[in-house]
Scaffold this motif. Sequence first.
Motif, PDB file in Angstrom:
ATOM      1  N   ALA A 178      43.476  42.913  35.511  1.00  0.00           N
ATOM      2  CA  ALA A 178      42.687  43.242  36.709  1.00  0.00           C
ATOM      3  C   ALA A 178      41.856  42.035  37.150  1.00  0.00           C
ATOM      4  O   ALA A 178      41.783  41.718  38.348  1.00  0.00           O
ATOM      5  N   MET A 179      41.258  41.343  36.205  1.00  0.00           N
ATOM      6  CA  MET A 179      40.425  40.184  36.540  1.00  0.00           C
ATOM      7  C   MET A 179      41.272  39.063  37.133  1.00  0.00           C
ATOM      8  O   MET A 179      40.880  38.413  38.095  1.00  0.00           O
ATOM      9  N   LYS A 180      42.454  38.848  36.558  1.00  0.00           N
ATOM     10  CA  LYS A 180      43.332  37.793  37.095  1.00  0.00           C
ATOM     11  C   LYS A 180      43.739  38.123  38.526  1.00  0.00           C
ATOM     12  O   LYS A 180      43.741  37.253  39.391  1.00  0.00           O
ATOM     13  N   GLU A 181      44.035  39.396  38.771  1.00  0.00           N
ATOM     14  CA  GLU A 181      44.425  39.799  40.122  1.00  0.00           C
ATOM     15  C   GLU A 181      43.284  39.536  41.118  1.00  0.00           C
ATOM     16  O   GLU A 181      43.506  39.052  42.218  1.00  0.00           O
ATOM     17  N   LEU A 182      42.061  39.822  40.678  1.00  0.00           N
ATOM     18  CA  LEU A 182      40.905  39.617  41.558  1.00  0.00           C
ATOM     19  C   LEU A 182      40.667  38.139  41.859  1.00  0.00           C
ATOM     20  O   LEU A 182      40.299  37.767  42.971  1.00  0.00           O
ATOM     21  N   TYR A 183      40.833  37.305  40.834  1.00  0.00           N
ATOM     22  CA  TYR A 183      40.462  35.893  40.994  1.00  0.00           C
ATOM     23  C   TYR A 183      41.592  34.997  41.498  1.00  0.00           C
ATOM     24  O   TYR A 183      41.328  33.900  42.004  1.00  0.00           O
ATOM     25  N   GLU A 184      42.856  35.459  41.359  1.00  0.00           N
ATOM     26  CA  GLU A 184      43.943  34.555  41.740  1.00  0.00           C
ATOM     27  C   GLU A 184      43.854  33.996  43.169  1.00  0.00           C
ATOM     28  O   GLU A 184      44.133  32.816  43.380  1.00  0.00           O
ATOM     29  N   PRO A 185      43.420  34.796  44.162  1.00  0.00           N
ATOM     30  CA  PRO A 185      43.322  34.221  45.524  1.00  0.00           C
ATOM     31  C   PRO A 185      42.411  32.994  45.607  1.00  0.00           C
ATOM     32  O   PRO A 185      42.546  32.186  46.530  1.00  0.00           O
ATOM     33  N   PHE A 186      41.473  32.861  44.671  1.00  0.00           N
ATOM     34  CA  PHE A 186      40.542  31.727  44.715  1.00  0.00           C
ATOM     35  C   PHE A 186      41.045  30.519  43.913  1.00  0.00           C
ATOM     36  O   PHE A 186      40.397  29.486  43.868  1.00  0.00           O
ATOM     37  N   MET A 187      42.169  30.681  43.222  1.00  0.00           N
ATOM     38  CA  MET A 187      42.600  29.650  42.280  1.00  0.00           C
ATOM     39  C   MET A 187      43.868  28.939  42.751  1.00  0.00           C
ATOM     40  O   MET A 187      44.625  28.398  41.957  1.00  0.00           O
TER      41      MET A 187
END
Length: 432
Positions: A178-187
């Motif tokens: 869940a955290m990776k899904e949330l942060y991927e757009p910023f990475m």
Amino acid sequence: MKLAVIGTGYVGLVQGACFADTGNHVICMDIDREKIRALKKGTVPIYEPGLEEMVKRNIQEKRLEFTDSLKNAVQNSDVIFLCLPTPQSEDGSADLSHVLKVAQQIGRSMNDSKIIVSKSTVPVGTVEKIRHIVRKHSRYPVDVASNPEFLKEGTALQDSLKPDRVVIGSRNKKTIAAMKELYEPFMRTGNPILVMDERSAEMTKYAANAFLATKISFVNELANLCGQVGADIDLVRRGIAADPRIGKLFLFPGVGYGGSCLPKDVKALIKTSAENHHEFRILRAVDEVNEEQKKILLKKLAARFKHRLKGRTVAIWGLSFKPQTDDIREAPSLVIIQSLLDSGVRVKAHDPIAMPAVKARFGRRVAFYQSGYDALKRADALMVVTEWNEFRRPEFGRMKRLMKHPIIFDGRNIYDAKEMKERGFEYYGVGR
Ligand SMILES: NC(=O)c1ccc[n+]([C@@H]2O[C@H](COP(=O)([O-])OP(=O)(O)OC[C@H]3O[C@@H](n4cnc5c(N)ncnc54)[C@H](O)[C@@H]3O)[C@@H](O)[C@H]2O)c1
């Protein structure tokens, strides 16, 4: 995803707005009703470039909501971010009362399984404490992760949109996904998402701030020595910064570090060390050097006026702990102003953004001016305390005409010493 952010301050509001901007539904919650009222109308109570537009846009798109009800935030979200204050306690440790109280309230309000994520800077072992408390008060499954925040006030939005790294402290596959899904757009630029255990994640935040504080205190000590031996810290700094192992950033001497993070985090790590029978000697020195450094301009002023300060007038340019923020928490300017007032000096202050906060603290004991030039009228000296851009290239002729004595104590080394002498100023920098 449906997200809740508990604590809508510098961290919570910025992160909440960024998550909404990438398409999530975010409810930001705060106990400060005044703040929530303002935010509902799209008025952002803190100064952070670009934030207000982003907040307004996402309110309009109905992706960003504000509430003062914790129950509402908890029951309408799957992932709950804790962005609560963890101020310094009297003994130097991090005060976890806000975080632990909210953990209990979340446990009681839960209506389904949740993921709770601590963005607050908390000592090693806190995530385990939160997990224990929530589970005690709820019959629903819960996982708690650490996700320390590294944004910098003043560039918080950019830092959150393009973080150097995201640290996720969790061993739970569902939470990590869940955290990776949330942060991927910023990475998208390829910066890493680092997954580690909770304790290492919690320590990473303190390690980062402790190291940054160490760099500042090191360069401040070095600057003071340079001043004694006739070397110029600016040249020395460039000389060492060219080595990539040392690096160019965060190597500027000044009047000491302040803000809501470095001072308290250094102290909290010293405390954690002591509780674990480990004396973190370097950090003790870092803290001591910093306290001393806040007095550096005062010492120079006292020496220049042969300790006869009573009745003098000093202008101060810059009050926030650094440029591009209205935050004055632990700002060196506060120590400087108090000490000047204690010595019977009249203080005339100017800051582009932070004057209301300082006024709330000192009231009429300090005179505040919308224009830096007005603050200079009949001043015996000027102290430059925060390096706002507008102070870098002022009209020197006008300054000289306004001041009683053209004396500048440059706490950020923003002026060239030789040039200032040529312009007819008596100039004192830090470490040159
Ligand atoms: N400010 C930074 O630059 C920064 C950077 C990285 C990490 N951090 C860490 O993030 C955390 C938050 O820092 P901040 O600067 O955003 O703090 P802040 O003081 O700006 O905001 C905290 C908010 O929490 C609210 N609050 C307090 N108790 C509450 C409660 N019981 N329920 C709901 N809301 C409550 C306050 O009203 C306030 O609006 C701290 O642990 C800090 O160390 C801060």
